[in-house]
Design a protein around this motif. Structure first.
Motif, short mmCIF file in Angstrom:
data_model
loop_
_atom_site.label_atom_id
_atom_site.label_comp_id
_atom_site.label_asym_id
_atom_site.label_seq_id
_atom_site.Cartn_x
_atom_site.Cartn_y
_atom_site.Cartn_z
N TYR A 134 0.82 -1.22 0.00
CA TYR A 134 0.00 0.00 0.00
C TYR A 134 0.85 1.26 0.00
O TYR A 134 0.40 2.32 0.44
N THR A 136 3.85 3.22 -2.81
CA THR A 136 4.29 3.12 -4.21
C THR A 136 5.59 2.34 -4.36
O THR A 136 5.85 1.79 -5.44
N GLY A 203 -10.06 -1.89 -9.06
CA GLY A 203 -9.50 -0.54 -8.94
C GLY A 203 -9.36 -0.05 -7.52
O GLY A 203 -8.75 1.00 -7.29
N ARG A 233 -5.67 1.75 -1.46
CA ARG A 233 -5.16 2.15 -2.78
C ARG A 233 -6.34 2.25 -3.75
O ARG A 233 -7.32 1.52 -3.65
N TYR A 234 -6.23 3.20 -4.69
CA TYR A 234 -7.29 3.41 -5.67
C TYR A 234 -6.64 3.69 -7.02
O TYR A 234 -5.79 4.59 -7.14
N LYS A 235 -7.03 2.92 -8.02
CA LYS A 235 -6.47 3.07 -9.36
C LYS A 235 -7.53 3.58 -10.31
O LYS A 235 -8.65 3.07 -10.34
N GLU A 240 -2.56 5.86 -9.94
CA GLU A 240 -2.93 5.15 -8.74
C GLU A 240 -2.50 5.97 -7.53
O GLU A 240 -1.40 6.53 -7.50
N LEU A 242 -2.03 5.77 -3.27
CA LEU A 242 -1.87 4.81 -2.20
C LEU A 242 -1.57 5.56 -0.90
O LEU A 242 -0.91 6.61 -0.92
N GLY A 267 1.64 8.29 -4.98
CA GLY A 267 0.94 8.00 -6.21
C GLY A 267 1.89 7.61 -7.31
O GLY A 267 3.10 7.84 -7.24
N TYR A 269 2.06 7.11 -11.86
CA TYR A 269 1.41 7.43 -13.13
C TYR A 269 2.20 6.79 -14.26
O TYR A 269 3.43 6.93 -14.34
N SER A 278 6.63 7.70 -9.98
CA SER A 278 5.93 7.55 -8.70
C SER A 278 6.64 8.34 -7.63
O SER A 278 7.84 8.65 -7.74
#
Length: 355
Positions: A134, A136, A203, A233-235, A240, A242, A267, A269, A278
């Motif tokens: 949780y 990066t 996600g 975490r959310y994507k 994303e 975290l 996060g 990308y 990240s």
């Protein structure tokens, strides 16, 4: 004579076919990671100078270098026997890691079935298995474990049970002595146990875990190190986010409890197919103390293929000027190659290959 020879050949063919059927029920694979790079950090302490710049080869920067053997056998009725033997290797020196253990990362055997999974041996705690995911940086050298080493915990003499209910997973574990031999003097010496729940949806994911360790000697058996950790975490699309929260209580007889809270957020990308950026921010609040360190870690990772990637990582650890040596955070952890009360900047670049 010809009939006898033909019978022998037929018997050999049948034997080979039967052997092939037996082996077909088993699956054994060899796998590993080779990760090595160059690390440069400033304000590194030494006996002669507290402001050195340290340059060195560093193994396992993004992922611990390892060689592993994994296998399973179908026992029928949905039941499988499984094993993992996984050795940690320092590519800079070629030596065994985890205190020189032959299979220091994992050495376990177990059963998997509809009722769940049961594993016996040296294995990851759920702080490593779940909670390190949780942030990066996962379980990289520079990650959440810089602030709290429990994110990288492994346990000797451990029993672990896990079960999934759709997107929800539960886990519990118990070690009779997490870092050595079991003791007959007390039921508390070296014990470690934990219980957690995790949700992994489309996600979105989150987990909660309680983990506790007892002292490793008869004199310290009543000492306790307790962690309660939450992560999420959310994507969405190529991005994303975290983050998480950890509260820790260290109890030792004759001294006041030490309480710390840790928070982090970060996060990542996916800029292009091969390039990912990240960054994460970590902060530890030590109760009844103003020596509360913060660190920032950023990474660029470029995939040369599905198995090989290049990475560049930078980290900055910020401390109060009056921080003691033990409470000074370096990019590699507390009191690790850093001068007391100093801030530290580090960078590492390397290559990782998985097989």
């Amino acid at each position: 004579m010809q009939a006898k020879t033909a019978a022998m050949v037929a018997g050999a063919v049948a034997s080979i076919a039967l052997t092939g059927q037996v082996f077909a029920q088993s699956n054994v694979s060899i796998y590993g990671i080779a990760d090595n790079g160059v690390e440069i950090i400033n304000n590194a302490s030494s006996a002669a100078n507290a402001n050195n710049t340290l340059t060195r080869l560093s193994s396992g920067n993004l992922s611990g270098s390892r060689l592993g053997f994994r296998g399973n056998e179908d026992l029928g009725g949905g039941l499988k026997a499984v094993f993992i033997l996984e050795a940690g290797i320092g590519l800079d020196t070629g030596t065994s890691l985890q205190g020189g253990r032959m299979f220091g990362r994992q050495a376990l055997i177990g059963l998997q079935g509809q009722w769940g999974n049961l594993y016996l041996g040296r294995q990851n705690s759920m702080m490593l298995e779940w909670m390190s995911k949780y942030n990066t940086m996962d379980n990289a050298t520079w990650s959440a474990k810089v602030h709290d080493g429990a994110f990288s915990d492994r346990m000797d003499n451990a029993i672990k049970y896990t079960q999934k209910f759709g997107a929800v997973e539960m886990a519990t574990y118990y070690s009779t002595n997490y870092n050595g031999q079991e003791s007959s003097d007390s039921a508390k010496v070296g014990r470690q146990y934990g219980l957690g729940l995790q949700y992994r949806g489309e996600g979105f994911g989150m987990a909660a875990l309680y983990d506790q360790k007892q002292g490793t000697t008869l004199a310290t058996k009543d000492n306790a190190d307790k962690h309660l950790t939450l992560g999420a975490r959310y994507k969405f699309g190529k991005a994303e986010v975290l983050g998480g929260y950890l509260t820790r209580r260290q109890q030792a007889l004759g001294v006041a409890d030490v309480r710390t809270n840790m928070v982090w957020i970060g996060g990542s990308y996916q800029i292009t197919g091969p390039l990912q950026l990240s960054a994460s921010l970590y902060h530890t609040d030590r109760k009844n103390s103003n020596q509360d360190p913060t660190s920032v870690i950023a990474m660029a990772k470029y995939a040369l293929s599905k198995r090989t990637d290049l990475y560049l990582i930078a980290s900055y650890a910020s401390n109060k000027d009056n921080a003691s040596q033990a409470q000074t955070l370096g990019v590699n952890g507390f009191n690790s190659n850093v001068a007391a009360g100093k801030n530290q900047f580090g960078t590492m670049a390397g290559i990782r290959h998985t097989f």
